[in-house]
Motif scaffolding. Sequence first.
Motif, PDB file in Angstrom:
ATOM      1  N   VAL A 116       0.837  -1.214   0.000  1.00 60.51           N
ATOM      2  CA  VAL A 116       0.000   0.000   0.000  1.00 60.51           C
ATOM      3  C   VAL A 116       0.869   1.261   0.000  1.00 60.51           C
ATOM      4  CG1 VAL A 116      -1.675   1.312   1.376  1.00 60.51           C
ATOM      5  CG2 VAL A 116      -1.959  -1.150   1.106  1.00 60.51           C
ATOM      6  N   SER A 117       2.025   1.195   0.652  1.00 59.84           N
ATOM      7  CA  SER A 117       2.873   2.396   0.750  1.00 59.84           C
ATOM      8  C   SER A 117       3.832   2.534  -0.426  1.00 59.84           C
ATOM      9  CB  SER A 117       3.697   2.363   2.040  1.00 59.84           C
ATOM     10  OG  SER A 117       4.574   1.242   2.024  1.00 59.84           O
ATOM     11  N   GLY A 118       4.085   1.420  -1.124  1.00 54.99           N
ATOM     12  CA  GLY A 118       5.109   1.463  -2.160  1.00 54.99           C
ATOM     13  C   GLY A 118       6.503   1.513  -1.571  1.00 54.99           C
ATOM     14  N   ASN A 154      -3.052  10.440   7.352  1.00 55.16           N
ATOM     15  CA  ASN A 154      -4.168  10.683   6.440  1.00 55.16           C
ATOM     16  C   ASN A 154      -4.211   9.693   5.280  1.00 55.16           C
ATOM     17  OD1 ASN A 154      -4.922  12.743   8.090  1.00 55.16           O
ATOM     18  ND2 ASN A 154      -3.877  14.334   6.912  1.00 55.16           N
ATOM     19  N   MET A 155      -3.653   8.518   5.504  1.00 59.54           N
ATOM     20  CA  MET A 155      -3.652   7.492   4.450  1.00 59.54           C
ATOM     21  C   MET A 155      -5.062   7.086   4.034  1.00 59.54           C
ATOM     22  SD  MET A 155      -0.800   6.667   3.119  1.00 59.54           S
ATOM     23  CE  MET A 155      -0.985   5.065   2.340  1.00 59.54           C
ATOM     24  N   ASN A 156      -6.049   7.351   4.894  1.00 66.48           N
ATOM     25  CA  ASN A 156      -7.409   6.937   4.535  1.00 66.48           C
ATOM     26  C   ASN A 156      -7.897   7.622   3.257  1.00 66.48           C
ATOM     27  OD1 ASN A 156      -9.153   5.002   5.719  1.00 66.48           O
ATOM     28  ND2 ASN A 156     -10.687   6.587   6.007  1.00 66.48           N
ATOM     29  N   ALA A 157      -7.168   8.652   2.821  1.00 67.71           N
ATOM     30  CA  ALA A 157      -7.577   9.362   1.610  1.00 67.71           C
ATOM     31  C   ALA A 157      -6.999   8.754   0.341  1.00 67.71           C
ATOM     32  CB  ALA A 157      -7.126  10.818   1.708  1.00 67.71           C
ATOM     33  N   ILE A 158      -5.940   7.959   0.451  1.00 67.57           N
ATOM     34  CA  ILE A 158      -5.228   7.590  -0.789  1.00 67.57           C
ATOM     35  C   ILE A 158      -4.955   6.089  -0.937  1.00 67.57           C
ATOM     36  CG2 ILE A 158      -4.167   9.870  -1.109  1.00 67.57           C
ATOM     37  CD1 ILE A 158      -1.572   8.756   0.086  1.00 67.57           C
ATOM     38  N   LEU A 159      -5.608   5.266  -0.125  1.00 70.45           N
ATOM     39  CA  LEU A 159      -5.367   3.815  -0.200  1.00 70.45           C
ATOM     40  C   LEU A 159      -5.609   3.300  -1.616  1.00 70.45           C
ATOM     41  CD1 LEU A 159      -7.271   2.549   2.977  1.00 70.45           C
ATOM     42  CD2 LEU A 159      -4.798   2.594   2.622  1.00 70.45           C
ATOM     43  N   GLY A 160      -4.630   2.640  -2.166  1.00 75.30           N
ATOM     44  CA  GLY A 160      -4.809   2.050  -3.494  1.00 75.30           C
ATOM     45  C   GLY A 160      -4.881   3.065  -4.612  1.00 75.30           C
ATOM     46  N   ILE A 161      -4.659   4.341  -4.296  1.00 77.24           N
ATOM     47  CA  ILE A 161      -4.755   5.392  -5.328  1.00 77.24           C
ATOM     48  C   ILE A 161      -3.377   6.007  -5.578  1.00 77.24           C
ATOM     49  CG2 ILE A 161      -5.780   7.643  -5.882  1.00 77.24           C
ATOM     50  CD1 ILE A 161      -8.172   6.723  -4.034  1.00 77.24           C
ATOM     51  N   ALA A 162      -2.686   6.362  -4.507  1.00 76.98           N
ATOM     52  CA  ALA A 162      -1.328   6.911  -4.647  1.00 76.98           C
ATOM     53  C   ALA A 162      -0.452   6.279  -3.580  1.00 76.98           C
ATOM     54  CB  ALA A 162      -1.356   8.431  -4.480  1.00 76.98           C
ATOM     55  N   PRO A 195       3.018   6.501  -1.337  1.00 79.38           N
ATOM     56  CA  PRO A 195       4.086   7.428  -0.911  1.00 79.38           C
ATOM     57  C   PRO A 195       5.451   7.060  -1.500  1.00 79.38           C
ATOM     58  CG  PRO A 195       2.636   6.950   0.921  1.00 79.38           C
ATOM     59  CD  PRO A 195       2.181   6.074  -0.208  1.00 79.38           C
ATOM     60  N   GLY A 196       5.771   5.773  -1.571  1.00 76.19           N
ATOM     61  CA  GLY A 196       7.061   5.376  -2.136  1.00 76.19           C
ATOM     62  C   GLY A 196       7.196   5.835  -3.580  1.00 76.19           C
ATOM     63  N   ASP A 197       6.067   5.896  -4.288  1.00 74.34           N
ATOM     64  CA  ASP A 197       6.117   6.307  -5.698  1.00 74.34           C
ATOM     65  C   ASP A 197       6.267   7.813  -5.846  1.00 74.34           C
ATOM     66  OD1 ASP A 197       5.758   3.667  -6.271  1.00 74.34           O
ATOM     67  OD2 ASP A 197       3.609   3.845  -6.727  1.00 74.34           O
ATOM     68  N   PHE A 198       5.840   8.572  -4.810  1.00 69.57           N
ATOM     69  CA  PHE A 198       6.018  10.029  -4.961  1.00 69.57           C
ATOM     70  C   PHE A 198       7.189  10.561  -4.138  1.00 69.57           C
ATOM     71  CE2 PHE A 198       1.799   9.930  -2.498  1.00 69.57           C
ATOM     72  CZ  PHE A 198       2.267  10.359  -1.266  1.00 69.57           C
ATOM     73  N   GLY A 199       8.145   9.675  -3.824  1.00 67.52           N
ATOM     74  CA  GLY A 199       9.439  10.156  -3.329  1.00 67.52           C
ATOM     75  C   GLY A 199       9.651  10.113  -1.829  1.00 67.52           C
ATOM     76  N   VAL A 200       8.750   9.433  -1.115  1.00 68.66           N
ATOM     77  CA  VAL A 200       8.902   9.343   0.332  1.00 68.66           C
ATOM     78  C   VAL A 200       9.905   8.240   0.687  1.00 68.66           C
ATOM     79  CG1 VAL A 200       7.636   8.663   2.432  1.00 68.66           C
ATOM     80  CG2 VAL A 200       6.620  10.295   0.818  1.00 68.66           C
ATOM     81  N   ASP A 201      10.755   8.485   1.691  1.00 71.04           N
ATOM     82  CA  ASP A 201      11.741   7.472   2.107  1.00 71.04           C
ATOM     83  C   ASP A 201      11.229   6.615   3.260  1.00 71.04           C
ATOM     84  OD1 ASP A 201      14.136   8.340   0.493  1.00 71.04           O
ATOM     85  OD2 ASP A 201      13.650  10.210   1.530  1.00 71.04           O
TER      86      ASP A 201
END
Length: 491
Positions: free
Chosen positions: A128-130, A250-258, A260-266
């Motif tokens: 889920v986090s990528g 606030n992950m409840n807003a983006i589950l299965g949609i975006a 974090p690992g894909d948008f550059g989070v470490d």
Amino acid sequence: MSTHRTASTIFEISRPGRRGILPPTCEPGLPGIDSCIPGHLRRQVPAELPEVSELDGIRHYTRMSTLNFAIDNTFYPLGSCTMKYNPRLNEVAASKPGFTHSHPLARAEEVQGFLEAMHALELILAEVSGLPHVSLQPAAGAHGELTALMMIRAYHLERGAREREVILIPDSAHGTNPSSCTIAGFRTREVKSGKDGTVDMDDLRAKMDPEVAGMMITNPNTLGIFEPNIQEISSILHAAGGLLYMDGANMNAILGIARPGDFGVDVMHYNLHKTFSTPHGGGGPGAGPIAVTNTLEPYLPVPRVVRSRDGKFSLSENHPRSIGKVRSYFGNSGILLRALAYAWAHGPADLRAVSEHAVLNANYIRAGLDGAYHLPYGAPSMHEVVFSAKIQKQFSVRALDIAKRLCDLGFHPPTIYFPLIVSEALMIEPTETESKETLDQFIQAMLQIARESETKPELLHNAPVTLPVKRLDEVNAVKTPVLTCCGTSPQ
Ligand SMILES: Cc1ncc(COP(=O)(O)O)c(C=O)c1O
């Protein structure tokens, strides 16, 4: 709805001589009171206990149990806290005897099922986090923050970068972010939000220097707005040698949609009690797992669940670069099992639907209240919407008055006065589990309060008027709490 919420103490219904239980009389050789308790240990004066019948006692405590607001008895739109329904299925799964009867010191061979369950949850949170590696140990979101910051510190120290002592934090951040930084030994540096409520990129660039170890960002942020420049923020951090931490409350807003690992989070934390429907539990036990990149993996806490080639699971302590242990045993395993039950019961498609409905519900409320309440930021809302009581303030009605009046109307209030950058903030997060009818009732209640602000503001100043506990002097309540049933302060 709430007019039945009147209070009386159990002492007020007490009548001399009434009994709810018959204590056993003691006979030689049998347990009991008179002859079993030696004379010198017996009380000299009767205890001041209420005298009530069993039925009156049961009614009293049953009624007391309904006086509080809870997700199981009312709408609970406490923004940022994601007070979602805790499915009973989770309870069934976590209370399987194989789980409840296993000892935390049991040998790995004896608890293969439990370790497999933990491994499965790690895989789900990684997906889920990528972010490919997960630790389930942290006991809350704030504990996840601290754990991650300790790993960021270990990463920089290993590179000899002792000077990296600063963590950048947007001014909209939750209070635990700067607190965790301080506890982890970092200094914080605030980054301003722009007019649209997202990170001011010029201010971010101005705040970058070789002392920066990383940045903590909440996405969607606490205004319920997705940070559109998140990839650029990540690039700026990485180019300067820093790491990007995401507060995943606030992950409840983006589950299965975006992811974090894909948008550059470490590294990020989850609040399982927000996103994966585990109980909030009044301060604990919770769970704040973290997910990290390959680069940060060596620093993860131990022990870690390891799966060998033959499919067997074990707990491994053999990770020399690990920051060590952050929680006794393996974390709050009962909570972790509930989260796994939730994830399995939903599956990938339904987890995505959870977020879609959470966002839809927040926007339904936004549309219903826009105009009656001031909307300080026009950017699209994700899973929560932040209004301000600016319009009502003209009639000397504040966010606190609105919150108290909502209690009269049978709703738990939204979060107020947070985020700090919104004056008189009302932060509403309905979650995905609420029906349209409930949302409509809430909207009607808020619109009624907006009308009352103009026509009878004194009613709001005195609210709640229907609850057993009226408006508290909150400063005094903190300084001189009255904790006894009969209204006397502790000495
Ligand atoms: C945005 C945000 N970050 C962090 C936290 C801290 O999480 P926890 O309460 O699990 O420690 C919260 C809690 O409400 C939050 O809303």
